[in-house]
Design a protein around this motif. Structure first.
Motif, PDB file in Angstrom:
ATOM      1  N   PRO A  11      44.964  41.392  27.763  1.00 32.38           N
ATOM      2  CA  PRO A  11      46.073  41.889  26.949  1.00 32.38           C
ATOM      3  C   PRO A  11      47.345  42.117  27.762  1.00 32.38           C
ATOM      4  CG  PRO A  11      44.551  43.667  27.404  1.00 32.38           C
ATOM      5  CD  PRO A  11      43.948  42.418  27.985  1.00 32.38           C
ATOM      6  N   ILE A  12      47.260  41.936  29.081  1.00 36.66           N
ATOM      7  CA  ILE A  12      48.425  42.216  29.934  1.00 36.66           C
ATOM      8  C   ILE A  12      48.859  40.977  30.718  1.00 36.66           C
ATOM      9  CG2 ILE A  12      48.015  44.699  30.084  1.00 36.66           C
ATOM     10  CD1 ILE A  12      46.693  44.206  32.820  1.00 36.66           C
ATOM     11  N   ALA A  13      48.714  39.812  30.113  1.00 34.52           N
ATOM     12  CA  ALA A  13      49.095  38.562  30.775  1.00 34.52           C
ATOM     13  C   ALA A  13      50.539  38.632  31.259  1.00 34.52           C
ATOM     14  CB  ALA A  13      48.919  37.390  29.828  1.00 34.52           C
ATOM     15  N   GLY A  14      50.739  38.167  32.484  1.00 31.65           N
ATOM     16  CA  GLY A  14      52.072  38.133  33.077  1.00 31.65           C
ATOM     17  C   GLY A  14      52.466  39.405  33.798  1.00 31.65           C
ATOM     18  N   GLN A  15      51.681  40.453  33.696  1.00 32.76           N
ATOM     19  CA  GLN A  15      52.010  41.713  34.367  1.00 32.76           C
ATOM     20  C   GLN A  15      51.374  41.763  35.754  1.00 32.76           C
ATOM     21  OE1 GLN A  15      51.334  45.284  32.067  1.00 32.76           O
ATOM     22  NE2 GLN A  15      51.804  44.227  30.153  1.00 32.76           N
ATOM     23  N   ARG A  16      52.083  42.366  36.675  1.00 29.95           N
ATOM     24  CA  ARG A  16      51.577  42.596  38.035  1.00 29.95           C
ATOM     25  C   ARG A  16      50.738  43.869  37.990  1.00 29.95           C
ATOM     26  NH1 ARG A  16      51.455  39.078  42.365  1.00 29.95           N
ATOM     27  NH2 ARG A  16      51.464  40.233  44.300  1.00 29.95           N
ATOM     28  N   VAL A  17      49.510  43.811  38.530  1.00 27.37           N
ATOM     29  CA  VAL A  17      48.586  44.941  38.466  1.00 27.37           C
ATOM     30  C   VAL A  17      47.954  45.189  39.832  1.00 27.37           C
ATOM     31  CG1 VAL A  17      48.053  44.601  36.019  1.00 27.37           C
ATOM     32  CG2 VAL A  17      46.668  43.465  37.756  1.00 27.37           C
ATOM     33  N   LEU A  18      47.392  46.375  39.984  1.00 23.36           N
ATOM     34  CA  LEU A  18      46.664  46.756  41.190  1.00 23.36           C
ATOM     35  C   LEU A  18      45.290  47.237  40.764  1.00 23.36           C
ATOM     36  CD1 LEU A  18      46.644  47.382  44.283  1.00 23.36           C
ATOM     37  CD2 LEU A  18      47.448  49.673  43.679  1.00 23.36           C
ATOM     38  N   THR A  19      44.234  46.724  41.403  1.00 23.98           N
ATOM     39  CA  THR A  19      42.873  47.126  41.072  1.00 23.98           C
ATOM     40  C   THR A  19      42.024  47.185  42.328  1.00 23.98           C
ATOM     41  OG1 THR A  19      41.052  46.742  39.525  1.00 23.98           O
ATOM     42  CG2 THR A  19      41.998  44.789  40.595  1.00 23.98           C
ATOM     43  N   ARG A  20      40.850  47.748  42.192  1.00 25.90           N
ATOM     44  CA  ARG A  20      39.896  47.858  43.292  1.00 25.90           C
ATOM     45  C   ARG A  20      38.582  47.256  42.832  1.00 25.90           C
ATOM     46  NH1 ARG A  20      38.224  53.123  46.725  1.00 25.90           N
ATOM     47  NH2 ARG A  20      40.473  53.199  46.879  1.00 25.90           N
ATOM     48  N   GLY A  21      37.853  46.621  43.743  1.00 19.89           N
ATOM     49  CA  GLY A  21      36.567  46.046  43.369  1.00 19.89           C
ATOM     50  C   GLY A  21      35.707  45.710  44.558  1.00 19.89           C
ATOM     51  N   VAL A  22      34.464  45.382  44.250  1.00 14.87           N
ATOM     52  CA  VAL A  22      33.496  44.927  45.238  1.00 14.87           C
ATOM     53  C   VAL A  22      33.408  43.411  45.114  1.00 14.87           C
ATOM     54  CG1 VAL A  22      31.074  45.022  45.956  1.00 14.87           C
ATOM     55  CG2 VAL A  22      32.198  47.087  45.083  1.00 14.87           C
ATOM     56  N   VAL A  23      33.502  42.707  46.225  1.00 12.85           N
ATOM     57  CA  VAL A  23      33.417  41.248  46.220  1.00 12.85           C
ATOM     58  C   VAL A  23      31.976  40.859  45.896  1.00 12.85           C
ATOM     59  CG1 VAL A  23      33.678  39.131  47.576  1.00 12.85           C
ATOM     60  CG2 VAL A  23      35.300  41.026  47.879  1.00 12.85           C
ATOM     61  N   THR A  24      31.813  40.073  44.823  1.00 12.21           N
ATOM     62  CA  THR A  24      30.478  39.626  44.411  1.00 12.21           C
ATOM     63  C   THR A  24      30.250  38.142  44.667  1.00 12.21           C
ATOM     64  OG1 THR A  24      31.240  39.282  42.148  1.00 12.21           O
ATOM     65  CG2 THR A  24      30.250  41.434  42.669  1.00 12.21           C
ATOM     66  N   ALA A  25      31.321  37.395  44.934  1.00 15.65           N
ATOM     67  CA  ALA A  25      31.204  35.968  45.239  1.00 15.65           C
ATOM     68  C   ALA A  25      32.463  35.520  45.952  1.00 15.65           C
ATOM     69  CB  ALA A  25      31.010  35.151  43.964  1.00 15.65           C
ATOM     70  N   THR A  26      32.299  34.575  46.866  1.00 20.04           N
ATOM     71  CA  THR A  26      33.449  33.956  47.531  1.00 20.04           C
ATOM     72  C   THR A  26      33.327  32.445  47.380  1.00 20.04           C
ATOM     73  OG1 THR A  26      32.364  33.810  49.697  1.00 20.04           O
ATOM     74  CG2 THR A  26      33.627  35.815  49.237  1.00 20.04           C
ATOM     75  N   TYR A  27      34.454  31.802  47.170  1.00 14.50           N
ATOM     76  CA  TYR A  27      34.488  30.351  46.983  1.00 14.50           C
ATOM     77  C   TYR A  27      35.522  29.747  47.933  1.00 14.50           C
ATOM     78  CZ  TYR A  27      32.103  31.753  42.715  1.00 14.50           C
ATOM     79  OH  TYR A  27      31.235  32.316  41.822  1.00 14.50           O
ATOM     80  N   PRO A  28      35.196  29.676  49.240  1.00 11.57           N
ATOM     81  CA  PRO A  28      36.156  29.143  50.205  1.00 11.57           C
ATOM     82  C   PRO A  28      36.232  27.613  50.206  1.00 11.57           C
ATOM     83  CG  PRO A  28      34.162  29.839  51.330  1.00 11.57           C
ATOM     84  CD  PRO A  28      34.009  30.219  49.888  1.00 11.57           C
ATOM     85  N   ALA A  29      35.268  26.946  49.554  1.00 11.18           N
ATOM     86  CA  ALA A  29      35.250  25.478  49.503  1.00 11.18           C
ATOM     87  C   ALA A  29      34.876  25.043  48.099  1.00 11.18           C
ATOM     88  CB  ALA A  29      34.239  24.933  50.518  1.00 11.18           C
ATOM     89  N   GLY A  30      35.162  23.805  47.775  1.00 10.58           N
ATOM     90  CA  GLY A  30      34.728  23.250  46.507  1.00 10.58           C
ATOM     91  C   GLY A  30      35.750  23.299  45.396  1.00 10.58           C
ATOM     92  N   GLY A  31      36.937  23.828  45.630  1.00 16.02           N
ATOM     93  CA  GLY A  31      37.984  23.769  44.624  1.00 16.02           C
ATOM     94  C   GLY A  31      38.185  25.030  43.813  1.00 16.02           C
ATOM     95  N   PHE A  32      37.268  25.996  43.873  1.00 17.08           N
ATOM     96  CA  PHE A  32      37.430  27.225  43.087  1.00 17.08           C
ATOM     97  C   PHE A  32      38.465  28.132  43.745  1.00 17.08           C
ATOM     98  CE2 PHE A  32      34.962  30.587  40.523  1.00 17.08           C
ATOM     99  CZ  PHE A  32      35.523  30.158  39.338  1.00 17.08           C
TER     100      PHE A  32
END
Length: 179
Positions: A11-32
Motif C-alpha cells: 500500500p506504500i509503493a514509491g515511499q522510502r521506508v526503514l525496516t529491520r529483519g533477519v536474513v532468511t535467504a541470499t541470492y548472490p548469483a543466478g539473477g535474483f
C-alpha cells in the motif's frame, strides 16, 4: 507488515521506508540479486488470507554478497512491486547489526500448500516448511525468482496431452492440476 500490507500489493509503493529483519535467504548469483528478510521473532504460526506477510525481498546485489542467513539487518529502501513480489529497491542501504539484536525467525509449518493466490500472499517471502510428501514439478524460475513448483504426492504433474486427448479432456485435466 506495513510494507507488505494485507492485499496483493504494497500500500506504500514509491515511499522510502526503514525496516529491520533477519536474513532468511541470499541470492548472490543466478539473477535474483538480493536477500530475503523476515520480521524478527516471527514464523511458526500458520496465516490466513488477508493477513500481512512477515517476509520481504530486498533487491540489492551488494547485500546478497555481504550478508549471510541469520544476519540481523536494517534496510532503508523504496517499497515497490516487481512481478507481484513486494520488495525494497532504489539502491537500498543495508546495515548489519550486532549478533543477537534480532530475535530469530522460524519456518512456518504448512500441513497443505495454500491453494489460491490470496492464500499464498500471507507467506510471501517467508520461511515455510511444507509437511508431507511433495514432488518438485517446476524449477524453471528458481534462478530468476527463487521459486519452485510443488505438487502433493510422489508424482510430477504431467502436460495434459501426455495423458489425455486434446480438447475438453485436456482442459479438464489442466484445471485439476491447478487445484
Amino acid at each position: 507488515k506495513d510494507i507488505q500490507g494485507t492485499g496483493a500489493a504494497t500500500p506504500i509503493a514509491g515511499q522510502r521506508v526503514l525496516t529491520r529483519g533477519v536474513v532468511t535467504a541470499t541470492y548472490p548469483a543466478g539473477g535474483f540479486s538480493g536477500i530475503s528478510i523476515q520480521t524478527p521473532g516471527t514464523g511458526g504460526t500458520p496465516k490466513t488470507a488477508g493477513q500481512a506477510s512477515d517476509g520481504l525481498f530486498v533487491y540489492s546485489a551488494a547485500a546478497a554478497s555481504s550478508t549471510a542467513i541469520g544476519d540481523c539487518v536494517t534496510v532503508e529502501g523504496t517499497a515497490e512491486e516487481y512481478f507481484s513480489l513486494t520488495q525494497l529497491s532504489g539502491t537500498p542501504v543495508v546495515t548489519k547489526l550486532a549478533a543477537g539484536e534480532c530475535a530469530p525467525v522460524v519456518a512456518t509449518p504448512l500441513a497443505t500448500l495454500p491453494p489460491t493466490d490470496a492464500d499464498k500472499e500471507p507467506y510471501e517471502g517467508m520461511l515455510v516448511a511444507p509437511r508431507g510428501t511433495y514432488t518438485i514439478t517446476n524449477n524453471y524460475q528458481v534462478n530468476q525468482f527463487g521459486t519452485i513448483g510443488l505438487t502433493p504426492g510422489t508424482e510430477a504433474l504431467q502436460v495434459a496431452t501426455n495423458v489425455v486427448a486434446p480438447g475438453p479432456a485436456a482442459l479438464a485435466y489442466e484445471a485439476e492440476n491447478v487445484t
